[in-house]
Motif scaffolding. Structure first.
Motif, PDB file in Angstrom:
ATOM      1  N   ASP A  69     -87.696 -34.535 -37.307  1.00  0.00           N
ATOM      2  CA  ASP A  69     -87.002 -36.383 -37.244  1.00  0.00           C
ATOM      3  C   ASP A  69     -85.519 -35.990 -38.459  1.00  0.00           C
ATOM      4  OD1 ASP A  69     -87.122 -38.765 -39.025  1.00  0.00           O
ATOM      5  OD2 ASP A  69     -88.430 -38.090 -40.612  1.00  0.00           O
ATOM      6  N   ALA A  70     -85.145 -34.742 -38.430  1.00  0.00           N
ATOM      7  CA  ALA A  70     -84.109 -34.152 -39.298  1.00  0.00           C
ATOM      8  C   ALA A  70     -82.865 -34.602 -37.677  1.00  0.00           C
ATOM      9  CB  ALA A  70     -83.781 -33.289 -39.979  1.00  0.00           C
ATOM     10  N   ARG A  71     -83.127 -34.117 -36.893  1.00  0.00           N
ATOM     11  CA  ARG A  71     -82.121 -34.264 -36.129  1.00  0.00           C
ATOM     12  C   ARG A  71     -81.976 -35.676 -35.069  1.00  0.00           C
ATOM     13  NH1 ARG A  71     -84.945 -29.245 -34.547  1.00  0.00           N
ATOM     14  NH2 ARG A  71     -83.402 -27.592 -34.519  1.00  0.00           N
ATOM     15  N   SER A  72     -83.240 -36.301 -35.092  1.00  0.00           N
ATOM     16  CA  SER A  72     -82.723 -37.719 -34.809  1.00  0.00           C
ATOM     17  C   SER A  72     -82.025 -38.649 -36.136  1.00  0.00           C
ATOM     18  CB  SER A  72     -84.382 -38.736 -35.150  1.00  0.00           C
ATOM     19  OG  SER A  72     -83.971 -39.892 -34.745  1.00  0.00           O
ATOM     20  N   GLN A  73     -82.170 -38.238 -37.421  1.00  0.00           N
ATOM     21  CA  GLN A  73     -81.039 -39.243 -37.987  1.00  0.00           C
ATOM     22  C   GLN A  73     -79.868 -38.263 -38.062  1.00  0.00           C
ATOM     23  OE1 GLN A  73     -82.779 -39.962 -42.407  1.00  0.00           O
ATOM     24  NE2 GLN A  73     -84.787 -39.217 -41.348  1.00  0.00           N
ATOM     25  N   TYR A  74     -79.599 -37.631 -37.465  1.00  0.00           N
ATOM     26  CA  TYR A  74     -78.403 -36.472 -37.615  1.00  0.00           C
ATOM     27  C   TYR A  74     -78.117 -36.836 -36.742  1.00  0.00           C
ATOM     28  CZ  TYR A  74     -78.736 -34.123 -41.729  1.00  0.00           C
ATOM     29  OH  TYR A  74     -78.332 -33.301 -43.123  1.00  0.00           O
ATOM     30  N   THR A  75     -78.051 -36.846 -35.516  1.00  0.00           N
ATOM     31  CA  THR A  75     -78.217 -38.024 -34.396  1.00  0.00           C
ATOM     32  C   THR A  75     -77.332 -39.032 -34.414  1.00  0.00           C
ATOM     33  OG1 THR A  75     -79.638 -36.697 -32.487  1.00  0.00           O
ATOM     34  CG2 THR A  75     -78.351 -38.389 -32.055  1.00  0.00           C
ATOM     35  N   ARG A  76     -78.601 -40.293 -35.735  1.00  0.00           N
ATOM     36  CA  ARG A  76     -77.546 -41.524 -35.884  1.00  0.00           C
ATOM     37  C   ARG A  76     -76.370 -41.543 -36.664  1.00  0.00           C
ATOM     38  NH1 ARG A  76     -82.218 -43.743 -39.068  1.00  0.00           N
ATOM     39  NH2 ARG A  76     -80.637 -42.456 -40.879  1.00  0.00           N
ATOM     40  N   ASP A  77     -76.499 -40.369 -37.871  1.00  0.00           N
ATOM     41  CA  ASP A  77     -75.809 -40.684 -39.007  1.00  0.00           C
ATOM     42  C   ASP A  77     -74.425 -40.112 -38.533  1.00  0.00           C
ATOM     43  OD1 ASP A  77     -77.065 -41.664 -40.113  1.00  0.00           O
ATOM     44  OD2 ASP A  77     -77.979 -39.740 -41.674  1.00  0.00           O
ATOM     45  N   TYR A  78     -74.574 -39.558 -37.470  1.00  0.00           N
ATOM     46  CA  TYR A  78     -72.972 -38.108 -37.160  1.00  0.00           C
ATOM     47  C   TYR A  78     -73.139 -38.567 -35.923  1.00  0.00           C
ATOM     48  CZ  TYR A  78     -73.052 -35.778 -41.570  1.00  0.00           C
ATOM     49  OH  TYR A  78     -73.441 -36.063 -42.410  1.00  0.00           O
ATOM     50  N   ASP A  79     -73.043 -39.350 -35.461  1.00  0.00           N
ATOM     51  CA  ASP A  79     -73.032 -40.289 -34.021  1.00  0.00           C
ATOM     52  C   ASP A  79     -71.379 -40.099 -33.377  1.00  0.00           C
ATOM     53  OD1 ASP A  79     -71.939 -42.652 -35.300  1.00  0.00           O
ATOM     54  OD2 ASP A  79     -73.503 -43.859 -34.127  1.00  0.00           O
ATOM     55  N   TYR A  80     -70.625 -40.077 -34.473  1.00  0.00           N
ATOM     56  CA  TYR A  80     -69.075 -39.665 -34.294  1.00  0.00           C
ATOM     57  C   TYR A  80     -68.880 -38.319 -34.155  1.00  0.00           C
ATOM     58  CZ  TYR A  80     -69.149 -38.745 -39.340  1.00  0.00           C
ATOM     59  OH  TYR A  80     -69.330 -38.474 -40.564  1.00  0.00           O
ATOM     60  N   GLU A  81     -69.646 -37.957 -34.390  1.00  0.00           N
ATOM     61  CA  GLU A  81     -68.883 -36.148 -33.972  1.00  0.00           C
ATOM     62  C   GLU A  81     -69.491 -35.668 -32.033  1.00  0.00           C
ATOM     63  OE1 GLU A  81     -67.989 -34.127 -36.045  1.00  0.00           O
ATOM     64  OE2 GLU A  81     -68.634 -35.159 -38.496  1.00  0.00           O
ATOM     65  N   ASN A  82     -68.799 -34.207 -32.498  1.00  0.00           N
ATOM     66  CA  ASN A  82     -68.891 -34.251 -31.004  1.00  0.00           C
ATOM     67  C   ASN A  82     -70.326 -33.430 -30.917  1.00  0.00           C
ATOM     68  OD1 ASN A  82     -65.890 -34.931 -30.105  1.00  0.00           O
ATOM     69  ND2 ASN A  82     -65.478 -32.681 -30.993  1.00  0.00           N
ATOM     70  N   VAL A  83     -70.705 -32.717 -31.945  1.00  0.00           N
ATOM     71  CA  VAL A  83     -71.653 -31.734 -31.461  1.00  0.00           C
ATOM     72  C   VAL A  83     -72.769 -32.214 -33.045  1.00  0.00           C
ATOM     73  CG1 VAL A  83     -72.967 -29.488 -31.274  1.00  0.00           C
ATOM     74  CG2 VAL A  83     -70.860 -30.219 -30.180  1.00  0.00           C
ATOM     75  N   THR A  84     -73.886 -31.770 -32.414  1.00  0.00           N
ATOM     76  CA  THR A  84     -74.989 -32.350 -33.768  1.00  0.00           C
ATOM     77  C   THR A  84     -76.188 -31.833 -33.295  1.00  0.00           C
ATOM     78  OG1 THR A  84     -76.550 -33.670 -32.588  1.00  0.00           O
ATOM     79  CG2 THR A  84     -74.657 -34.624 -33.598  1.00  0.00           C
ATOM     80  N   PRO A  85     -76.867 -31.092 -34.996  1.00  0.00           N
ATOM     81  CA  PRO A  85     -78.636 -30.662 -34.209  1.00  0.00           C
ATOM     82  C   PRO A  85     -79.110 -31.007 -33.383  1.00  0.00           C
ATOM     83  CG  PRO A  85     -77.921 -31.095 -36.700  1.00  0.00           C
ATOM     84  CD  PRO A  85     -76.946 -32.294 -35.986  1.00  0.00           C
ATOM     85  N   ALA A  86     -79.321 -31.979 -32.394  1.00  0.00           N
ATOM     86  CA  ALA A  86     -79.546 -32.893 -31.668  1.00  0.00           C
ATOM     87  C   ALA A  86     -79.604 -31.636 -30.542  1.00  0.00           C
ATOM     88  CB  ALA A  86     -80.023 -34.141 -31.420  1.00  0.00           C
ATOM     89  N   GLU A  87     -77.731 -31.350 -30.255  1.00  0.00           N
ATOM     90  CA  GLU A  87     -77.227 -30.580 -29.133  1.00  0.00           C
ATOM     91  C   GLU A  87     -76.992 -29.461 -29.027  1.00  0.00           C
ATOM     92  OE1 GLU A  87     -75.084 -35.375 -28.220  1.00  0.00           O
ATOM     93  OE2 GLU A  87     -74.430 -33.736 -29.637  1.00  0.00           O
ATOM     94  N   LYS A  88     -77.274 -28.845 -30.013  1.00  0.00           N
ATOM     95  CA  LYS A  88     -76.510 -27.203 -30.007  1.00  0.00           C
ATOM     96  C   LYS A  88     -77.645 -26.638 -31.141  1.00  0.00           C
ATOM     97  CE  LYS A  88     -73.371 -25.835 -30.020  1.00  0.00           C
ATOM     98  NZ  LYS A  88     -71.622 -24.472 -30.468  1.00  0.00           N
ATOM     99  N   PRO A  89     -78.230 -25.376 -31.299  1.00  0.00           N
ATOM    100  CA  PRO A  89     -79.232 -24.735 -32.150  1.00  0.00           C
ATOM    101  C   PRO A  89     -78.241 -24.501 -33.155  1.00  0.00           C
ATOM    102  CG  PRO A  89     -78.500 -23.055 -30.476  1.00  0.00           C
ATOM    103  CD  PRO A  89     -78.178 -25.011 -29.716  1.00  0.00           C
ATOM    104  N   ALA A  90     -77.012 -24.725 -32.969  1.00  0.00           N
ATOM    105  CA  ALA A  90     -75.921 -23.901 -34.821  1.00  0.00           C
ATOM    106  C   ALA A  90     -74.772 -24.708 -34.740  1.00  0.00           C
ATOM    107  CB  ALA A  90     -76.067 -22.470 -34.504  1.00  0.00           C
ATOM    108  N   GLY A  91     -74.679 -25.384 -35.799  1.00  0.00           N
ATOM    109  CA  GLY A  91     -73.004 -25.389 -35.881  1.00  0.00           C
ATOM    110  C   GLY A  91     -72.477 -25.765 -36.904  1.00  0.00           C
ATOM    111  N   ARG A  92     -71.662 -26.665 -36.673  1.00  0.00           N
ATOM    112  CA  ARG A  92     -70.954 -27.097 -38.197  1.00  0.00           C
ATOM    113  C   ARG A  92     -70.343 -29.164 -38.594  1.00  0.00           C
ATOM    114  NH1 ARG A  92     -64.928 -26.403 -41.595  1.00  0.00           N
ATOM    115  NH2 ARG A  92     -65.694 -27.255 -43.272  1.00  0.00           N
ATOM    116  N   LEU A  93     -71.615 -29.677 -39.170  1.00  0.00           N
ATOM    117  CA  LEU A  93     -70.999 -31.140 -39.518  1.00  0.00           C
ATOM    118  C   LEU A  93     -70.373 -31.273 -39.345  1.00  0.00           C
ATOM    119  CD1 LEU A  93     -74.821 -32.263 -40.117  1.00  0.00           C
ATOM    120  CD2 LEU A  93     -73.390 -32.335 -38.006  1.00  0.00           C
ATOM    121  N   GLY A  94     -68.651 -31.500 -39.570  1.00  0.00           N
ATOM    122  CA  GLY A  94     -67.717 -32.553 -39.811  1.00  0.00           C
ATOM    123  C   GLY A  94     -67.115 -31.304 -40.976  1.00  0.00           C
ATOM    124  N   GLN A  95     -66.862 -31.489 -41.430  1.00  0.00           N
ATOM    125  CA  GLN A  95     -66.385 -30.813 -43.711  1.00  0.00           C
ATOM    126  C   GLN A  95     -67.603 -30.273 -44.216  1.00  0.00           C
ATOM    127  OE1 GLN A  95     -63.304 -29.475 -42.886  1.00  0.00           O
ATOM    128  NE2 GLN A  95     -63.367 -30.043 -40.971  1.00  0.00           N
TER     129      GLN A  95
END
Length: 383
Positions: A294-320
């Motif tokens: 559920d969290a990955r699904s929501q972050y994909t929606r809420d951060y669809d302007y980002e290059n990478v989200t938790p739905a696409e990579k196992p680790a990373g940074r969400l904007g700032q």
């Protein structure tokens, strides 16, 4: 499926049955009268609702209003979405008693079809904004949550219990979420009362486990459960023994206190880090099973302007505003998701962020949580 709203009480049913039988006797006919309310309860939530528990909570002779809906399927080996198994089962039922309260049950199969991603929550939510949900314990993977844990507040008699069933079939699971709202003198501050809010959920989980052939490991009866943790219930971080254990302090960020719960197989974990007076600075979250999906699904929606989200990579940074990490879990379960977010994050605006500490805190939190749940060492974000 059409919604049904029977309102006969047992007492009224018996009286009406007696009248029908008397009239039938006058004509020599034999008539059997079955109570529509009991039939509705027996069939509620696809037949897995524990009628005895519901009656005990809402009142044996209370007039009940029952609504019920079942959609989709569970355990279909041919059902796939995006090349992966998917379960579309969603069951909802609500039983209300005038003057007493209501019980609302949601049962959802996991993982969900990909077509549902990005369109609201995949699963029923548990309150977690102002309080931290606590684990059910007693061998259950579950949560007990409230909007408030203060005696006398408007929501004092309302609680949500979630039970996660990790099925024997690789990757399949069921999530049972039950909201219980009771009016009157009922208070969650009474430790003898809280198990009443839990029993309907665990009994429903037991019946669902059998009904859909899940084969999950079940817990034992819940005799006691703690209160969700309020915002002012913080402690020194150095003495933390639960979800905040092993997370370091930070002099630059003034991190010295923690709000935490026990872990105890909970499918969602929280740790709030704060200053000496408890003011929140960071929130750490761990998500497992349906909650991770559920969290990955929501972050994909809420951060669809980002290059990478938790739905696409196992680790990373969400904007700032946040970092995330991930870990592979046993038996084909959804990969766990771990997040750290700064309390002062405002979109892309952050003043003097301590990024090194954020990564260190996330690494400690994720590693301890993954070990507890038997998952692999987490993949962590880089600098």
């Amino acid at each position: 499926m059409a919604l049904t709203r029977p309102t006969l009480t047992r007492r009224r049913v018996r009286a009406l049955a007696a009248v029908v039988v008397a009239l039938a006797a006058l004509t020599g006919a034999i008539v059997w009268f079955a109570g529509s309310e009991d039939r509705a309860l027996d069939g509620a939530c696809d037949g897995v609702l524990p009628v005895g528990e519901v009656r005990a909570v809402l009142g044996e002779d209370a007039a009940l209003d029952v609504t019920n809906r079942t959609e989709g399927a569970f355990g279909d080996k041919t059902a796939k979405s995006g090349g992966k198994r998917a379960n579309s089962l969603t069951v909802r039922c609500r039983i209300a008693a005038e003057g007493t309260g209501h019980i609302a049950v949601t049962i959802a199969g996991s993982p969900r079809p990909r077509a549902e991603y990005g369109y609201g929550e995949l699963y029923a939510a548990v309150p977690a904004s102002h309080t931290l949900p606590v684990p059910l314990g007693n061998g259950w993977s579950g949560l007990f949550a409230t909007d408030t844990a203060r005696l006398g507040d408007a929501e004092d008699g309302t609680a949500t219990t979630a039970v996660f069933l990790d099925c024997a079939r690789r990757g399949d699971s069921l999530l049972i979420t039950v909201e219980t709202a009771l009016r009157g003198a009922t208070t969650l501050d009474d430790p003898a009362t809280r198990p009443d809010f839990v029993r309907t959920a665990t009994a429903t989980a037991e019946a669902a486990n059998d009904h859909w052939g899940c084969g999950a490991r079940l817990g034992t009866p819940v005799r006691s459960v703690g209160l969700p943790v309020n915002e002012d219930e913080y402690e020194p971080l150095l003495g933390a023994k639960g979800t905040c254990a092993a997370v370091p302090t930070a002099s630059r960020s003034a991190v010295s206190t923690a709000r935490e719960t026990a872990r105890d197989r909970a499918p969602r974990e929280s740790c709030v880090l704060g200053t000496r007076d408890g003011s929140p600075l960071y929130r750490l979250e761990a998500y497992y099973g349906p909650y991770a999906e559920d969290a990955r699904s929501q972050y994909t929606r809420d951060y669809d302007y980002e290059n990478v989200t938790p739905a696409e990579k196992p680790a990373g940074r969400l904007g700032q505003s946040a970092y995330w990490a991930g870990a592979t879990c046993p038996r084909g379960a959804e990969s766990a998701l771990y997040l750290i977010r700064a309390a002062d994050a405002d979109g892309e605006t952050r003043r003097r962020p301590d990024l090194a500490y954020e990564r260190a805190a996330l690494a400690a939190f994720a590693s301890a949580s993954a070990t507890h749940h038997g998952c692999a060492a987490p993949s962590l974000p880089k600098g």
